[in-house]
Design a protein around this motif. Structure first.
Motif, PDB file in Angstrom:
ATOM      1  N   LYS A 130       0.848  -1.197   0.000  1.00  0.00           N
ATOM      2  CA  LYS A 130       0.000   0.000   0.000  1.00  0.00           C
ATOM      3  C   LYS A 130       0.874   1.233   0.000  1.00  0.00           C
ATOM      4  N   LEU A 131       0.242   2.373  -0.259  1.00  0.00           N
ATOM      5  CA  LEU A 131       0.946   3.651  -0.160  1.00  0.00           C
ATOM      6  C   LEU A 131       0.086   4.539   0.729  1.00  0.00           C
ATOM      7  N   SER A 132       0.605   4.880   1.893  1.00  0.00           N
ATOM      8  CA  SER A 132      -0.166   5.684   2.842  1.00  0.00           C
ATOM      9  C   SER A 132      -0.432   7.070   2.275  1.00  0.00           C
ATOM     10  N   LEU A 133      -1.438   7.740   2.841  1.00  0.00           N
ATOM     11  CA  LEU A 133      -1.795   9.086   2.384  1.00  0.00           C
ATOM     12  C   LEU A 133      -0.568   9.985   2.376  1.00  0.00           C
ATOM     13  N   HIS A 134      -0.342  10.671   1.270  1.00  0.00           N
ATOM     14  CA  HIS A 134       0.818  11.564   1.154  1.00  0.00           C
ATOM     15  C   HIS A 134       0.500  12.671   0.156  1.00  0.00           C
ATOM     16  N   GLN A 135       1.362  13.680   0.139  1.00  0.00           N
ATOM     17  CA  GLN A 135       1.315  14.718  -0.895  1.00  0.00           C
ATOM     18  C   GLN A 135       2.542  14.535  -1.771  1.00  0.00           C
ATOM     19  N   ASP A 136       2.443  14.860  -3.059  1.00  0.00           N
ATOM     20  CA  ASP A 136       3.620  14.867  -3.923  1.00  0.00           C
ATOM     21  C   ASP A 136       4.121  16.300  -3.955  1.00  0.00           C
ATOM     22  N   LYS A 137       5.159  16.570  -3.166  1.00  0.00           N
ATOM     23  CA  LYS A 137       5.594  17.968  -3.048  1.00  0.00           C
ATOM     24  C   LYS A 137       7.103  18.109  -3.120  1.00  0.00           C
TER      25      LYS A 137
HETATM   26  C1  MD6 Z   1       0.052   4.812  -7.347  1.00  0.00           C
HETATM   27  N1  MD6 Z   1       0.322   7.154  -7.166  1.00  0.00           N
HETATM   28  O1  MD6 Z   1      -0.936   4.971  -8.043  1.00  0.00           O
HETATM   29  C2  MD6 Z   1       0.623   5.941  -6.558  1.00  0.00           C
HETATM   30  N2  MD6 Z   1       0.744  10.649  -6.972  1.00  0.00           N
HETATM   31  O2  MD6 Z   1       0.627   3.740  -7.236  1.00  0.00           O
HETATM   32  C3  MD6 Z   1       0.583   8.324  -6.628  1.00  0.00           C
HETATM   33  O3  MD6 Z   1       1.103   8.437  -5.535  1.00  0.00           O
HETATM   34  C4  MD6 Z   1       0.216   9.516  -7.374  1.00  0.00           C
HETATM   35  O4  MD6 Z   1      -1.209   8.336  -8.868  1.00  0.00           O
HETATM   36  C5  MD6 Z   1       0.427  11.787  -7.601  1.00  0.00           C
HETATM   37  C6  MD6 Z   1      -0.430  11.819  -8.652  1.00  0.00           C
HETATM   38  C7  MD6 Z   1      -0.984  10.663  -9.099  1.00  0.00           C
HETATM   39  C8  MD6 Z   1      -0.676   9.473  -8.460  1.00  0.00           C
END
Ligand code: MD6
Ligand code: FE
Length: 221
Positions: A130-137
């Protein structure tokens, strides 16, 4: 037999708006999935998938690699973009033309006409990852969107708001779906719920995600 004109045909492209600037282009690259996965195999033969360690000392359940002129990495020093793969001490593999063309075309479709990605993060989820809640910053130019392509097993994408506490929408992302994300929701929190067991004809028991970014000038090194 009658056909409901408004029903969704399987694998027909359709667009879902999550918020201003955040669109899901469902089935946008379904036909290209096999060739994209073949490119991922070639890239990760050179820059292998690895489980990065967060600055807090946790091993990420998602395995990652990159292609492009810089790649996203994490270690005890923090998150950053680096031109060198710390595992091999070599530059990341170049971004394939086909990746670039699809990412630019998806961004255009969503109204972002000048997208020029220089980094593609490749995420591999095995069952339960899984990928926990985050911001792309970590990008320096937040005017550019992020384009994200889903391949292999489906997963539930959580899309929240500008604060971690905001309520999340949930969207199922299947192979061939593309999320384009920018403008007013560029910094929204988001994550991926644990991937459920399944079998994908070409990706086996994995979900693969490609996220394309423009990191901005003056990469942090
Ligand atoms: C994923 N995606 O879909 C992880 N981040 O595996 C992201 O963390 C993500 O899908 C920024 C914008 C779109 C995304
Ligand atoms: Fe993200």
């Amino acid at each position: 037999m009658t056909m409901d004109l408004f029903s969704q045909l399987p694998n027909e492209p359709w667009v879902e708006e999550l918020a201003p600037g955040a669109l899901v282009l469902h089935h946008f690259v379904s036909e290209q999935a096999p060739s994209l996965l073949a490119e991922v195999a070639a890239i990760t033969a050179v820059a292998p998938f690895r489980h990065l360690i967060t600055p807090g000392g946790y091993r990420m359940s998602v395995a990652m690699s990159n292609c492009g002129s810089v790649g996203w990495v994490s270690d005890a020093r923090g998150y950053r973009y680096s031109p060198i793969d710390p595992l091999t001490d070599m530059r990341w593999p170049a971004m394939p033309e086909s990746f670039m063309a699809l990412a630019v075309s998806a961004a255009r479709q969503a109204g972002f006409l000048h997208f020029q990605p220089n980094a593609c993060l490749i995420n591999r989820y095995d069952v339960g990852a899984k990928l926990s809640l985050h911001q792309d910053k970590d990008e320096l130019d937040l005017r550019q969107p992020i384009v994200s392509i889903s391949l292999g097993l489906p997963a539930v994408f959580q899309f929240g708001g500008a604060s971690r506490e905001a309520k999340c929408q949930k969207v199922l992302l299947s192979e061939g779906d593309v999320v384009v994300w920018g403008g007013p929701s560029r910094l929204n929190y988001h994550g991926i719920l644990p991937v459920k067991a399944g079998f994908s004809p070409r990706a086996g028991a994995y979900r693969i995600n490609l996220t394309f970014r423009y990191t901005g000038r003056a990469e942090k090194l």
